[in-house]
Design a protein around this motif. Structure first.
Motif, mmCIF file in Angstrom:
data_model
loop_
_atom_site.group_PDB
_atom_site.id
_atom_site.type_symbol
_atom_site.label_atom_id
_atom_site.label_comp_id
_atom_site.label_asym_id
_atom_site.label_seq_id
_atom_site.Cartn_x
_atom_site.Cartn_y
_atom_site.Cartn_z
ATOM 1 N N GLY A 1 35.480 -47.194 69.210
ATOM 2 C CA GLY A 1 36.430 -47.674 68.203
ATOM 3 C C GLY A 1 36.755 -49.152 68.345
ATOM 4 N N PRO A 2 37.198 -49.610 69.523
ATOM 5 C CA PRO A 2 37.485 -51.040 69.694
ATOM 6 C C PRO A 2 36.250 -51.927 69.537
ATOM 7 C CG PRO A 2 38.579 -49.753 71.398
ATOM 8 C CD PRO A 2 37.656 -48.812 70.679
ATOM 9 N N ALA A 3 35.074 -51.423 69.918
ATOM 10 C CA ALA A 3 33.850 -52.217 69.778
ATOM 11 C C ALA A 3 33.522 -52.452 68.301
ATOM 12 C CB ALA A 3 32.689 -51.515 70.479
ATOM 13 N N ILE A 4 33.689 -51.421 67.478
ATOM 14 C CA ILE A 4 33.482 -51.569 66.034
ATOM 15 C C ILE A 4 34.532 -52.513 65.447
ATOM 16 C CG2 ILE A 4 33.598 -50.352 63.817
ATOM 17 C CD1 ILE A 4 31.013 -49.796 65.266
ATOM 18 N N ALA A 5 35.777 -52.356 65.888
ATOM 19 C CA ALA A 5 36.857 -53.214 65.398
ATOM 20 C C ALA A 5 36.596 -54.678 65.749
ATOM 21 C CB ALA A 5 38.193 -52.757 65.977
ATOM 22 N N HIS A 6 36.000 -54.926 66.909
ATOM 23 C CA HIS A 6 35.676 -56.305 67.307
ATOM 24 C C HIS A 6 34.686 -56.931 66.327
ATOM 25 C CE1 HIS A 6 34.556 -59.745 69.812
ATOM 26 N NE2 HIS A 6 33.296 -59.416 69.571
ATOM 27 N N LEU A 7 33.670 -56.175 65.935
ATOM 28 C CA LEU A 7 32.720 -56.687 64.944
ATOM 29 C C LEU A 7 33.429 -57.000 63.628
ATOM 30 C CD1 LEU A 7 29.631 -54.351 65.478
ATOM 31 C CD2 LEU A 7 29.587 -56.842 65.600
ATOM 32 N N ARG B 1 27.958 -54.513 54.441
ATOM 33 C CA ARG B 1 28.281 -55.859 53.973
ATOM 34 C C ARG B 1 28.626 -55.872 52.486
ATOM 35 N NH1 ARG B 1 23.949 -59.039 57.835
ATOM 36 N NH2 ARG B 1 25.531 -59.836 59.282
ATOM 37 N N LYS B 2 28.743 -54.690 51.899
ATOM 38 C CA LYS B 2 29.129 -54.577 50.498
ATOM 39 C C LYS B 2 30.591 -54.146 50.403
ATOM 40 C CE LYS B 2 24.448 -53.447 48.944
ATOM 41 N NZ LYS B 2 23.581 -52.513 48.191
ATOM 42 N N LYS B 3 31.172 -54.387 49.230
ATOM 43 C CA LYS B 3 32.564 -54.000 48.998
ATOM 44 C C LYS B 3 32.688 -52.480 48.905
ATOM 45 C CE LYS B 3 34.993 -56.628 46.270
ATOM 46 N NZ LYS B 3 35.577 -57.299 45.077
ATOM 47 N N ASN B 4 33.863 -51.970 49.251
ATOM 48 C CA ASN B 4 34.211 -50.552 49.111
ATOM 49 C C ASN B 4 33.482 -49.676 50.125
ATOM 50 O OD1 ASN B 4 35.373 -48.169 48.182
ATOM 51 N ND2 ASN B 4 33.936 -47.955 46.469
ATOM 52 N N ILE B 5 33.655 -49.975 51.394
ATOM 53 C CA ILE B 5 33.018 -49.177 52.441
ATOM 54 C C ILE B 5 33.440 -47.713 52.355
ATOM 55 C CG2 ILE B 5 34.807 -49.786 54.141
ATOM 56 C CD1 ILE B 5 32.676 -49.574 56.311
ATOM 57 N N ALA B 6 34.692 -47.458 51.989
ATOM 58 C CA ALA B 6 35.159 -46.070 51.906
ATOM 59 C C ALA B 6 34.336 -45.280 50.890
ATOM 60 C CB ALA B 6 36.641 -46.031 51.540
ATOM 61 N N SER C 1 27.251 -38.779 65.105
ATOM 62 C CA SER C 1 28.392 -39.519 64.564
ATOM 63 C C SER C 1 27.866 -40.580 63.606
ATOM 64 C CB SER C 1 29.171 -40.218 65.687
ATOM 65 O OG SER C 1 29.705 -39.309 66.596
ATOM 66 N N HIS C 2 28.334 -40.551 62.372
ATOM 67 C CA HIS C 2 27.989 -41.565 61.376
ATOM 68 C C HIS C 2 29.194 -42.498 61.274
ATOM 69 C CE1 HIS C 2 24.590 -39.039 59.814
ATOM 70 N NE2 HIS C 2 25.350 -38.108 60.377
ATOM 71 N N VAL C 3 29.032 -43.735 61.709
ATOM 72 C CA VAL C 3 30.176 -44.634 61.877
ATOM 73 C C VAL C 3 30.003 -45.876 61.005
ATOM 74 C CG1 VAL C 3 31.548 -45.955 63.528
ATOM 75 C CG2 VAL C 3 30.458 -43.808 64.243
ATOM 76 N N GLY C 4 30.949 -46.087 60.099
ATOM 77 C CA GLY C 4 30.914 -47.256 59.239
ATOM 78 C C GLY C 4 31.598 -48.448 59.882
ATOM 79 N N CYS C 5 31.009 -49.625 59.681
ATOM 80 C CA CYS C 5 31.562 -50.882 60.202
ATOM 81 C C CYS C 5 31.694 -51.852 59.029
ATOM 82 C CB CYS C 5 30.635 -51.447 61.280
ATOM 83 S SG CYS C 5 31.181 -53.011 61.995
ATOM 84 N N ASN C 6 32.917 -52.242 58.717
ATOM 85 C CA ASN C 6 33.199 -53.033 57.520
ATOM 86 C C ASN C 6 32.963 -54.525 57.767
ATOM 87 O OD1 ASN C 6 34.089 -53.996 55.080
ATOM 88 N ND2 ASN C 6 36.259 -53.671 55.506
ATOM 89 N N LEU C 7 31.824 -55.027 57.289
ATOM 90 C CA LEU C 7 31.468 -56.431 57.469
ATOM 91 C C LEU C 7 31.432 -57.181 56.136
ATOM 92 C CD1 LEU C 7 28.636 -56.089 60.158
ATOM 93 C CD2 LEU C 7 31.083 -56.480 60.502
ATOM 94 N N PHE C 8 32.098 -56.621 55.117
ATOM 95 C CA PHE C 8 32.133 -57.302 53.818
ATOM 96 C C PHE C 8 32.916 -58.606 53.925
ATOM 97 C CE2 PHE C 8 34.504 -58.134 49.851
ATOM 98 C CZ PHE C 8 33.421 -58.433 49.031
ATOM 99 N N VAL C 9 32.351 -59.670 53.353
ATOM 100 C CA VAL C 9 32.991 -60.986 53.346
ATOM 101 C C VAL C 9 33.096 -61.462 51.900
ATOM 102 C CG1 VAL C 9 32.804 -63.402 54.061
ATOM 103 C CG2 VAL C 9 32.108 -61.575 55.632
ATOM 104 N N GLU C 10 34.295 -61.809 51.484
ATOM 105 C CA GLU C 10 34.490 -62.339 50.133
ATOM 106 C C GLU C 10 33.722 -63.650 49.969
ATOM 107 O OE1 GLU C 10 35.932 -61.160 47.555
ATOM 108 O OE2 GLU C 10 37.329 -59.600 48.243
ATOM 109 N N ARG C 11 33.135 -63.833 48.814
ATOM 110 C CA ARG C 11 32.404 -65.063 48.541
ATOM 111 C C ARG C 11 33.338 -66.263 48.680
ATOM 112 N NH1 ARG C 11 28.853 -65.118 43.202
ATOM 113 N NH2 ARG C 11 27.938 -63.414 44.419
ATOM 114 N N GLY C 12 32.872 -67.267 49.370
ATOM 115 C CA GLY C 12 33.681 -68.461 49.563
ATOM 116 C C GLY C 12 34.509 -68.445 50.824
#
Length: 209
Positions: free
Chosen positions: A43-49, A143-148, A194-205
């Motif tokens: 959990g903390p490792a994913i949160a760090h990313l 890296r896309k919006k709406n990981i959920a 375990s299928h684990v999502g990591c939210n790396l979406f970055v808003e343009r700009g």
């Protein structure tokens, strides 16, 4: 200077207070206990990313997994990239000095739709896993919006198709944007993943400064 540790019991108590996850890994006597202890580290490792995603925008799957490996590595837990198990596995996690050997295999993919994710599952279960390993890991770097919504679509498709001889529908996982699946393996055992999502979406700009 800290006073010397004068007994094994005091050392164990110090570890329990300072690094309980480490002690849980060392003392796990079942696969279930080991899985629970590992998830507390994951959990903390994913949160760090996620909280440093601006610094990792240029990294590919291998680079992101290198960061994840570094975050997971602690004394007593060997975390390796591209280790061989009927092919080069993205992540291999092994508890050192443990009998029986506790070993986990993981694949990591930059999200590119449910079919691509399921392809990683096929690699993990039908190529790399021997059946001796514990619960597998499939990381989705999103890296896309709406990981959920995107992880929900993966889960929906898996529940409809039951890939890799999936045993029933997926179940909830303790991590956000994650879930568990169970599969009949060619060795004759059932393996969880375990299928684990990591939210790396970055808003343009967005900027790193």
């Amino acid at each position: 200077m800290s006073p010397p540790i004068d007994s094994a019991a005091r050392l164990v108590e110090l570890i329990r207070r300072k690094a309980p996850e480490y002690l849980d890994l060392l003392t796990a006597s079942t696969d279930e206990e080991f899985d629970a202890a590992f998830e507390a580290l994951l959990g903390p490792a994913i949160a760090h990313l996620e909280t440093n995603k601006l610094n990792y925008m240029e990294l590919d799957e291998e680079g992101l997994s290198a960061v994840l490996c570094a975050s997971l590595s602690i004394p007593g837990l060997a975390v390796s990239q591209e280790k061989h198990s009927n092919g080069h596995v993205d992540l291999t996690i092994e508890a050192e000095h443990c009998v029986p050997v506790r070993r986990k295999l993981g694949e990591a993919k930059i999200y590119n739709g449910p079919v691509y994710h399921i392809g990683g599952l096929v690699q993990l279960l039908q190529r790399y896993a021997t059946g001796r390993e514990g619960r597998g890991i499939l990381i989705a770097y999103v890296r896309k919006k709406n990981i959920a919504g995107l992880l929900a679509k993966i889960r929906e498709q898996m529940n409809a198709e039951l890939p890799c001889d999936q045993q029933g529908e997926t179940t909830d996982h303790l991590h956000k944007w994650s879930f568990l699946s169970k599969h009949a393996h060619h060795s004759g055992v059932h393996l969880q993943v375990s299928h684990v999502g990591c939210n790396l979406f970055v808003e343009r700009g967005s900027s790193t400064t």
